[in-house]
Design a protein around this motif. Structure first.
Motif, PDB file in Angstrom:
ATOM      1  N   ASP A  23      36.219  50.012   6.589  1.00  0.00           N
ATOM      2  CA  ASP A  23      37.185  49.838   5.514  1.00  0.00           C
ATOM      3  C   ASP A  23      37.931  48.507   5.597  1.00  0.00           C
ATOM      4  OD1 ASP A  23      36.516  52.355   4.636  1.00  0.00           O
ATOM      5  OD2 ASP A  23      38.055  53.335   5.842  1.00  0.00           O
ATOM      6  N   LEU A  24      37.696  47.711   6.636  1.00  0.00           N
ATOM      7  CA  LEU A  24      38.411  46.458   6.798  1.00  0.00           C
ATOM      8  C   LEU A  24      37.928  45.425   5.798  1.00  0.00           C
ATOM      9  CD1 LEU A  24      38.444  46.174  10.686  1.00  0.00           C
ATOM     10  CD2 LEU A  24      40.328  46.850   9.221  1.00  0.00           C
ATOM     11  N   ASP A  25      38.841  44.569   5.383  1.00  0.00           N
ATOM     12  CA  ASP A  25      38.481  43.491   4.467  1.00  0.00           C
ATOM     13  C   ASP A  25      37.745  42.403   5.237  1.00  0.00           C
ATOM     14  OD1 ASP A  25      39.383  40.670   3.225  1.00  0.00           O
ATOM     15  OD2 ASP A  25      39.165  42.186   1.659  1.00  0.00           O
ATOM     16  N   PRO A  26      36.582  41.955   4.783  1.00  0.00           N
ATOM     17  CA  PRO A  26      35.822  40.948   5.518  1.00  0.00           C
ATOM     18  C   PRO A  26      36.593  39.669   5.779  1.00  0.00           C
ATOM     19  CG  PRO A  26      34.474  41.923   3.768  1.00  0.00           C
ATOM     20  CD  PRO A  26      35.873  42.416   3.576  1.00  0.00           C
ATOM     21  N   ASP A  27      37.430  39.221   4.815  1.00  0.00           N
ATOM     22  CA  ASP A  27      38.193  37.996   5.021  1.00  0.00           C
ATOM     23  C   ASP A  27      39.192  38.164   6.159  1.00  0.00           C
ATOM     24  OD1 ASP A  27      36.928  36.592   2.997  1.00  0.00           O
ATOM     25  OD2 ASP A  27      38.215  37.489   1.470  1.00  0.00           O
ATOM     26  N   GLU A  28      39.796  39.355   6.255  1.00  0.00           N
ATOM     27  CA  GLU A  28      40.740  39.605   7.341  1.00  0.00           C
ATOM     28  C   GLU A  28      40.032  39.596   8.683  1.00  0.00           C
ATOM     29  OE1 GLU A  28      42.789  43.183   6.544  1.00  0.00           O
ATOM     30  OE2 GLU A  28      43.855  42.408   4.793  1.00  0.00           O
ATOM     31  N   ILE A  29      38.796  40.085   8.714  1.00  0.00           N
ATOM     32  CA  ILE A  29      38.049  40.109   9.968  1.00  0.00           C
ATOM     33  C   ILE A  29      37.806  38.690  10.463  1.00  0.00           C
ATOM     34  CG2 ILE A  29      35.814  40.683  10.996  1.00  0.00           C
ATOM     35  CD1 ILE A  29      35.735  43.123   9.160  1.00  0.00           C
ATOM     36  N   VAL A  30      37.454  37.789   9.559  1.00  0.00           N
ATOM     37  CA  VAL A  30      37.188  36.414   9.968  1.00  0.00           C
ATOM     38  C   VAL A  30      38.462  35.754  10.469  1.00  0.00           C
ATOM     39  CG1 VAL A  30      36.440  34.153   9.169  1.00  0.00           C
ATOM     40  CG2 VAL A  30      35.231  36.179   8.422  1.00  0.00           C
ATOM     41  N   ILE A  31      39.584  35.972   9.764  1.00  0.00           N
ATOM     42  CA  ILE A  31      40.841  35.352  10.175  1.00  0.00           C
ATOM     43  C   ILE A  31      41.259  35.874  11.543  1.00  0.00           C
ATOM     44  CG2 ILE A  31      43.308  35.210   9.624  1.00  0.00           C
ATOM     45  CD1 ILE A  31      42.473  35.271   6.658  1.00  0.00           C
ATOM     46  N   ALA A  32      41.030  37.143  11.790  1.00  0.00           N
ATOM     47  CA  ALA A  32      41.410  37.734  13.068  1.00  0.00           C
ATOM     48  C   ALA A  32      40.278  37.623  14.073  1.00  0.00           C
ATOM     49  CB  ALA A  32      41.780  39.200  12.870  1.00  0.00           C
ATOM     50  N   GLY A  33      39.445  36.616  13.909  1.00  0.00           N
ATOM     51  CA  GLY A  33      38.215  36.517  14.675  1.00  0.00           C
ATOM     52  C   GLY A  33      38.380  36.410  16.167  1.00  0.00           C
ATOM     53  N   ALA A  34      37.258  36.137  16.822  1.00  0.00           N
ATOM     54  CA  ALA A  34      37.182  36.186  18.268  1.00  0.00           C
ATOM     55  C   ALA A  34      38.106  35.184  18.931  1.00  0.00           C
ATOM     56  CB  ALA A  34      35.741  35.909  18.689  1.00  0.00           C
ATOM     57  N   ALA A  35      38.590  35.538  20.101  1.00  0.00           N
ATOM     58  CA  ALA A  35      39.422  34.641  20.889  1.00  0.00           C
ATOM     59  C   ALA A  35      38.607  33.449  21.345  1.00  0.00           C
ATOM     60  CB  ALA A  35      39.970  35.409  22.094  1.00  0.00           C
ATOM     61  N   PRO A  36      39.269  32.332  21.672  1.00  0.00           N
ATOM     62  CA  PRO A  36      38.522  31.138  22.051  1.00  0.00           C
ATOM     63  C   PRO A  36      37.563  31.353  23.207  1.00  0.00           C
ATOM     64  CG  PRO A  36      40.810  30.597  21.625  1.00  0.00           C
ATOM     65  CD  PRO A  36      40.696  32.090  21.562  1.00  0.00           C
ATOM     66  N   SER A  37      37.882  32.251  24.135  1.00  0.00           N
ATOM     67  CA  SER A  37      36.988  32.469  25.259  1.00  0.00           C
ATOM     68  C   SER A  37      35.650  33.027  24.784  1.00  0.00           C
ATOM     69  CB  SER A  37      37.630  33.423  26.275  1.00  0.00           C
ATOM     70  OG  SER A  37      38.090  34.591  25.647  1.00  0.00           O
ATOM     71  N   LEU A  38      35.668  33.952  23.825  1.00  0.00           N
ATOM     72  CA  LEU A  38      34.420  34.452  23.247  1.00  0.00           C
ATOM     73  C   LEU A  38      33.752  33.363  22.421  1.00  0.00           C
ATOM     74  CD1 LEU A  38      32.366  36.631  22.503  1.00  0.00           C
ATOM     75  CD2 LEU A  38      33.923  37.392  20.696  1.00  0.00           C
ATOM     76  N   ALA A  39      34.560  32.630  21.642  1.00  0.00           N
ATOM     77  CA  ALA A  39      33.999  31.555  20.830  1.00  0.00           C
ATOM     78  C   ALA A  39      33.361  30.487  21.708  1.00  0.00           C
ATOM     79  CB  ALA A  39      35.087  30.943  19.953  1.00  0.00           C
ATOM     80  N   ALA A  40      34.017  30.175  22.831  1.00  0.00           N
ATOM     81  CA  ALA A  40      33.455  29.168  23.733  1.00  0.00           C
ATOM     82  C   ALA A  40      32.141  29.640  24.323  1.00  0.00           C
ATOM     83  CB  ALA A  40      34.450  28.861  24.845  1.00  0.00           C
ATOM     84  N   HIS A  41      32.098  30.911  24.719  1.00  0.00           N
ATOM     85  CA  HIS A  41      30.857  31.460  25.285  1.00  0.00           C
ATOM     86  C   HIS A  41      29.728  31.404  24.269  1.00  0.00           C
ATOM     87  CE1 HIS A  41      28.118  34.216  27.328  1.00  0.00           C
ATOM     88  NE2 HIS A  41      28.028  34.875  26.178  1.00  0.00           N
ATOM     89  N   VAL A  42      30.003  31.860  23.046  1.00  0.00           N
ATOM     90  CA  VAL A  42      28.976  31.880  22.006  1.00  0.00           C
ATOM     91  C   VAL A  42      28.557  30.460  21.635  1.00  0.00           C
ATOM     92  CG1 VAL A  42      28.539  32.484  19.606  1.00  0.00           C
ATOM     93  CG2 VAL A  42      29.635  34.140  21.117  1.00  0.00           C
ATOM     94  N   GLY A  43      29.549  29.556  21.530  1.00  0.00           N
ATOM     95  CA  GLY A  43      29.230  28.176  21.173  1.00  0.00           C
ATOM     96  C   GLY A  43      28.319  27.506  22.187  1.00  0.00           C
ATOM     97  N   HIS A  44      28.605  27.714  23.468  1.00  0.00           N
ATOM     98  CA  HIS A  44      27.756  27.125  24.506  1.00  0.00           C
ATOM     99  C   HIS A  44      26.359  27.747  24.496  1.00  0.00           C
ATOM    100  CE1 HIS A  44      31.673  26.075  26.833  1.00  0.00           C
ATOM    101  NE2 HIS A  44      31.360  25.152  25.958  1.00  0.00           N
ATOM    102  N   ALA A  45      26.305  29.070  24.286  1.00  0.00           N
ATOM    103  CA  ALA A  45      25.011  29.752  24.287  1.00  0.00           C
ATOM    104  C   ALA A  45      24.149  29.300  23.106  1.00  0.00           C
ATOM    105  CB  ALA A  45      25.219  31.269  24.246  1.00  0.00           C
ATOM    106  N   ILE A  46      24.762  29.114  21.937  1.00  0.00           N
ATOM    107  CA  ILE A  46      24.008  28.652  20.763  1.00  0.00           C
ATOM    108  C   ILE A  46      23.532  27.219  20.978  1.00  0.00           C
ATOM    109  CG2 ILE A  46      24.207  28.064  18.319  1.00  0.00           C
ATOM    110  CD1 ILE A  46      26.012  30.483  17.962  1.00  0.00           C
ATOM    111  N   ALA A  47      24.400  26.376  21.548  1.00  0.00           N
ATOM    112  CA  ALA A  47      23.997  24.988  21.811  1.00  0.00           C
ATOM    113  C   ALA A  47      22.797  24.926  22.748  1.00  0.00           C
ATOM    114  CB  ALA A  47      25.179  24.216  22.396  1.00  0.00           C
ATOM    115  N   ALA A  48      22.753  25.856  23.720  1.00  0.00           N
ATOM    116  CA  ALA A  48      21.639  25.862  24.668  1.00  0.00           C
ATOM    117  C   ALA A  48      20.318  26.235  24.017  1.00  0.00           C
ATOM    118  CB  ALA A  48      21.949  26.830  25.818  1.00  0.00           C
ATOM    119  N   LEU A  49      20.364  26.902  22.841  1.00  0.00           N
ATOM    120  CA  LEU A  49      19.126  27.268  22.145  1.00  0.00           C
ATOM    121  C   LEU A  49      18.438  26.061  21.506  1.00  0.00           C
ATOM    122  CD1 LEU A  49      20.236  30.569  20.326  1.00  0.00           C
ATOM    123  CD2 LEU A  49      18.880  30.371  22.426  1.00  0.00           C
TER     124      LEU A  49
END
Length: 425
Positions: A77-103
């Protein structure tokens, strides 16, 4: 002047670390998995020590929101825009960003991967439908699916899932548990939430025991793999403690399903006496762990409500003094202990955080505030360490720029110039 050897008689006192004391220390600082392994080793050597199956576990608190979503809508029931604004903390973002770059994806696939990463919820699930991401990137459904499959191979297993069933299916496949029965159970998760084992066994044409085994395996999976990147989060394993909220407030209890039952057998003798002594050590460890955990969570009740950002200054000396224990005892008993809460699984040790200065906030709370500021910044104009220090000072928590840089490193957040370069890419 010549020095000459002399013989003197002196009386000294020292602690001798005998076998019993060494065993007691090992039991005190062991987590559930380590203590189970130790008991298995002892039972193999001592036939009077009999291990039984652990009691069947109830659903852990971290599963509560996921299962409520199945029964009543919840996260759907959550609004998709609210989900993006409340998105992942930088530690998760940093992990995902590094992992994607490695691909090392091609440019078009990289743009799709970046949009998928931006759609991640703090739980690690995707918060936007693929159709919307396709519209934003101008990519076809097939291209989106192909990149998503690559991202679902990243660690921890289960991130980039579109719903709870897919998250668990990815983990079951990795563990080698995705057989016909497990696949059928995952397709009927609302029945799992209701505890309808009889209905599940009839639908799947198997026994109730086979369904129960699948559900036991499900309990070992992580319904929110992104949550482990929160400050103080513990890797998903069997937690030693469970914190739940009832009518009388927060309750903390031992997770009885984490350890096997231990009983005595055989005639009296040295082996039975040694086994009885070991059982007393375990009972003492459990009592000490529960007392320390209740005191810690009584002081840090706000963390259970609002997360690690609400942690207040607390030291092991404070808890030891309140309970009449030695500080080393508190340090040992919380060394590997984790508590499962509705907001995730936390290390007890992570809840100890001294004040950055007298009458000031806890260091862990400042690190969480720093992470939130970076999460809310404009990616094309990231905040420098000096800007972050000034912002924290405006919020009543003055910090030196070098302290901000240290906290940023602890959180795995890249410097401002690296964040700006990544945003431009």
């Amino acid at each position: 002047m010549k020095s000459r050897p002399r013989i003197t008689i002196a009386q000294t006192q020292r602690l001798s670390l005998n076998t019993a004391l060494a065993t007691s220390i090992r039991v005190l600082r062991a987590d559930a998995a380590g203590l189970t392994q130790f008991l298995e080793e002892q039972a193999a050597e001592n036939p009077t020590l009999v291990l039984g199956a652990a009691p069947p576990p109830d659903w852990l608190p971290r599963w509560g929101q996921a299962l409520r979503a199945l029964r009543g809508g919840g996260a759907q029931d959550l609004d998709p825009d609210e989900i993006v604004i409340a998105g992942a903390a930088p530690s998760l973002a940093a992990h995902v960003g590094h992992a994607i770059a490695a691909l090392r994806l091609p440019p078009r696939a990289q743009r799709i991967a970046d949009q998928l990463a931006l759609a991640l919820e703090p739980s690690g699930w995707l918060g936007l439908p693929l159709a919307r991401i396709a519209a934003e990137t101008g990519a076809s459904d097939e291209e989106i699916e192909a990149v998503l499959l690559r991202l679902q191979e990243l660690e921890p297993t289960g991130i980039f899932a579109r719903d709870l069933a897919e998250c668990l299916r990815l983990q079951a496949a990795e563990a080698g548990h995705l057989d016909t029965i497990m696949a059928g159970v995952l397709e009927r998760l609302p029945l799992v939430a209701q505890g309808a084992l009889g209905r599940l066994s009839r639908d799947l044409g198997c026994t109730a025991d086979e369904v129960a085994q699948c559900i036991r395996r499900l309990r070992g999976y992580d319904p929110k793999p992104g949550a482990r990147f929160q400050g103080g989060a513990a890797p998903i394993a069997v937690p030693d403690l469970v914190a739940t909220r009832g009518g009388e407030g927060w309750q903390v209890a031992l997770n009885r399903s984490a350890l096997p039952t231990v009983t005595l057998a055989g005639p009296k003798g040295p082996e039975r006496a040694a086994a009885a002594a070991l059982i007393r050590m375990i009972e003492g460890r459990n009592a000490t762990l529960l007392a320390v955990a209740r005191e810690v969570l009584r002081r840090q009740e706000a963390v259970l409500e609002a997360g690690i950002g609400a942690v207040v200054p607390m030291t092991m000396a404070d808890v030891a003094e309140a309970l009449g224990l030695h500080q080393s005892t508190v340090s040992r008993v919380v060394a590997g202990a984790a508590v499962d809460t509705p907001g995730g699984t936390f290390w007890l040790r992570a809840l100890f955080s001294p004040a950055v200065r007298q009458d000031g906030p806890a260091g862990a709370a400042l690190r969480d505030a720093l992470a939130r500021m970076v999460a809310a910044e404009d990616p094309t104009q990231p905040l420098s360490d000096a800007d972050l220090a000034q912002a924290l000072a405006g919020a009543g928590a003055p910090l030196a720029r070098r302290t901000v840089a240290k906290y940023r490193g602890i959180l795995g957040i890249a410097p401002a110039h690296a964040r700006r370069r990544r945003a431009r890419r």
